[in-house]
Scaffold this active site. Sequence first.
Site, short mmCIF file in Angstrom:
data_model
loop_
_atom_site.label_atom_id
_atom_site.label_comp_id
_atom_site.label_asym_id
_atom_site.label_seq_id
_atom_site.Cartn_x
_atom_site.Cartn_y
_atom_site.Cartn_z
N ASP A 54 0.88 -1.17 0.00
CA ASP A 54 0.00 0.00 0.00
C ASP A 54 0.91 1.22 0.00
OD1 ASP A 54 -1.67 2.13 0.52
OD2 ASP A 54 -2.67 1.21 2.24
N ASN A 81 3.64 2.74 -10.79
CA ASN A 81 2.41 2.60 -11.56
C ASN A 81 1.15 2.79 -10.73
OD1 ASN A 81 0.76 1.56 -13.95
ND2 ASN A 81 0.30 0.01 -12.40
N SER A 132 2.99 8.75 -15.69
CA SER A 132 2.35 10.06 -15.65
C SER A 132 1.09 9.99 -16.52
CB SER A 132 3.33 11.13 -16.12
OG SER A 132 2.73 12.40 -16.14
N TYR A 146 -7.02 15.53 -10.99
CA TYR A 146 -6.18 14.43 -11.48
C TYR A 146 -4.98 14.99 -12.24
CZ TYR A 146 -4.66 10.46 -14.30
OH TYR A 146 -3.90 9.49 -14.90
N LYS A 150 -0.67 14.65 -11.79
CA LYS A 150 0.28 14.22 -12.82
C LYS A 150 1.25 15.34 -13.20
CE LYS A 150 -1.12 10.01 -13.01
NZ LYS A 150 -0.25 8.93 -12.49
N THR A 181 -7.16 0.12 -20.81
CA THR A 181 -6.96 -0.53 -19.53
C THR A 181 -8.26 -0.43 -18.75
OG1 THR A 181 -6.23 1.49 -18.43
CG2 THR A 181 -4.54 0.19 -19.56
#
Length: 280
Positions: A54, A81, A132, A146, A150, A181
């Site tokens: 974690d 990741n 990123s 978000y 990044k 994904t």
Amino acid sequence: MKTWLITGASRGFGILVAEEALRRGDRVVASARNPAAIVERFGSTDHLTALPLDVTDSASVTDAVDAAVDSFASIDVLLNNAGYGVVGAVEETSVDEARKVFDVNVFGLLAVTRAVLPVMRAQRSGHLIHISSVAGFTGSPGWGVYAATKHAVEALNESLHAELAPLGIRSTAIEPGTFRTDFLDASSLAAAGSEIADYVDTAAVSRQWSASANHAQVGDPVRAAKAIVDVAHMQDPPIRLALGSDCYARLRKKFATLNDDLAQWRSTTLSTDYRGPEGA
């Protein structure tokens, strides 16, 4: 042969990069909050260690790095990741919602990186690879918070590159566009709890897109995973690598806008230098 430590390796780019690295003969320490999916996919192999991790828990981070070194004696590549998204206008996103995504995407990445760097410094070699996003360079309606996480990853990567290059350690930011994904699933993307009617033509459109575009994105994640493993095996890897035609188009547009802004406001920009009493 490279030894990898991958965070968020139970799905998405994490598990695909692990698969590609193993296919090429590398050794992989694949970590996730729940590593059962990793074991289920790959079974038992001498080249793989699956660990719980974690990234928001400092003890968990330390334990995972120690276990990785115990397993394979080194860490050559860290793939940061682990992460998730939040969609909603900046005003709609609460401080708590923003803090949670920063805790994973920024502070979690920072914690794992800081834990791995003593190993790499002792080796005088290693490669940090950070996932990123196209959002690391471009903000858009509904993705402000978000994108802010990044953008932070991009800044950390540039500084890490400059700090670590003299020590033989590389740092690369991977900037994917939209890929097929599970990023748009509820397990990876949270929606801001508040909705404000005034954002119906901006942030609300992004909410709708995220619900309808899942697994129909332009990018092929298997091809992306191969590109990421290629980067890890390069003698002179890039500081940043954009992935996907949509990312390429958005970055070109952003760079053109920046150049236009610099040119338009050049005189104002240069007028603010200190000139002393004679040049006042």
